[in-house]
Design an enzyme around this catalytic site. Structure first.
Site, short mmCIF file in Angstrom:
data_model
loop_
_atom_site.label_atom_id
_atom_site.label_comp_id
_atom_site.label_asym_id
_atom_site.label_seq_id
_atom_site.Cartn_x
_atom_site.Cartn_y
_atom_site.Cartn_z
N GLU A 1 -1.03 -8.41 5.19
CA GLU A 1 -0.76 -8.57 6.63
C GLU A 1 -2.02 -8.45 7.47
O GLU A 1 -2.01 -8.74 8.66
CB GLU A 1 0.30 -7.56 7.09
N CYS B 1 0.82 -1.21 0.00
CA CYS B 1 0.00 0.00 0.00
C CYS B 1 0.86 1.27 0.00
O CYS B 1 1.50 1.56 -1.00
CB CYS B 1 -0.99 -0.05 1.15
N HIS C 1 -3.35 -5.14 1.52
CA HIS C 1 -2.66 -5.42 2.79
C HIS C 1 -2.71 -6.91 3.14
O HIS C 1 -3.58 -7.32 3.91
CB HIS C 1 -3.36 -4.66 3.92
#
Ligand code: GLN
Length: 181
Positions: A164, A79, A162
């Site tokens: 994560e 990002c 994302h």
């Protein structure tokens, strides 16, 4: 293997958790002293690229980070981290990022789509950029609705979304394997 995570701002803790799940050692970078430790790879997290740019310069990290990536340090940007690697920021990757490409407020969404070499993966977008233009040496790894959301150039990997923020560790595992290649 030890991976450094740029922790000036943004979602760095979540990356550390992902690496922990994969059994990979990591440490956070907040200043030059942290930066000077041995590392096999670097993660630049999501956050706010304007703030990250300001802090990376204030901490005198801009030049060393940019140079290390240009010299081949494997790097994964998510990002705002993708924006940081583009041609108007650290300028290590031949990509042009369009910031807030999905709109500022309503630009957050979840989808699942194909990622080359992995398969279908969950993708969480938060005021995300996409890649407008790719230059020489850049391989597109994923597109969503016709826009490039993941790419690789040598040992640099970027995603607009994302990875994560989901349970799925496959994109981080892809990066870890890239380092080991
Ligand atoms: N909109 C942010 C920027 O332009 C990126 C958002 C994110 O990293 N989740 O830097």
């Amino acid at each position: 293997m030890k991976i450094a995570i740029l922790a000036l701002q943004g979602a760095f803790a979540e990356h550390q958790q992902m690496l922990q799940k994969l059994g990979v050692e990591s440490f956070l970078i907040r200043n030059l002293d942290d930066w000077n430790q041995e590392k096999d790879g670097l993660i630049i997290p999501g956050g706010e690229s304007t703030a990250m740019m300001r802090i990376i310069k204030d901490e005198e990290l801009f030049e060393p980070v940019s140079q290390a990536i240009k010299n081949g340090l494997p790097t994964f940007g998510t990002c705002a981290g993708l924006i940081m690697l583009d041609d108007t920021h650290l300028n290590t990757m031949n990509i042009e990022a369009k910031r807030n490409a999905y709109g500022r407020q309503l630009g957050s969404f979840y989808t699942e789509d194909e990622f080359e070499g992995i398969g279908t993966i969950p993708m969480t977008f938060i005021r995300a950029p996409y890649i407008n233009k790719v230059g020489e040496g850049v391989k597109v790894l994923s597109t969503v609705d016709g826009h490039i959301v993941a790419a690789r150039q040598g040992k640099q990997l970027v995603t607009s979304f994302h990875p994560e923020l989901n349970e799925d560790t496959r994109v981080h595992d892809y990066f870890v394997k890239m380092i080991a290649e």
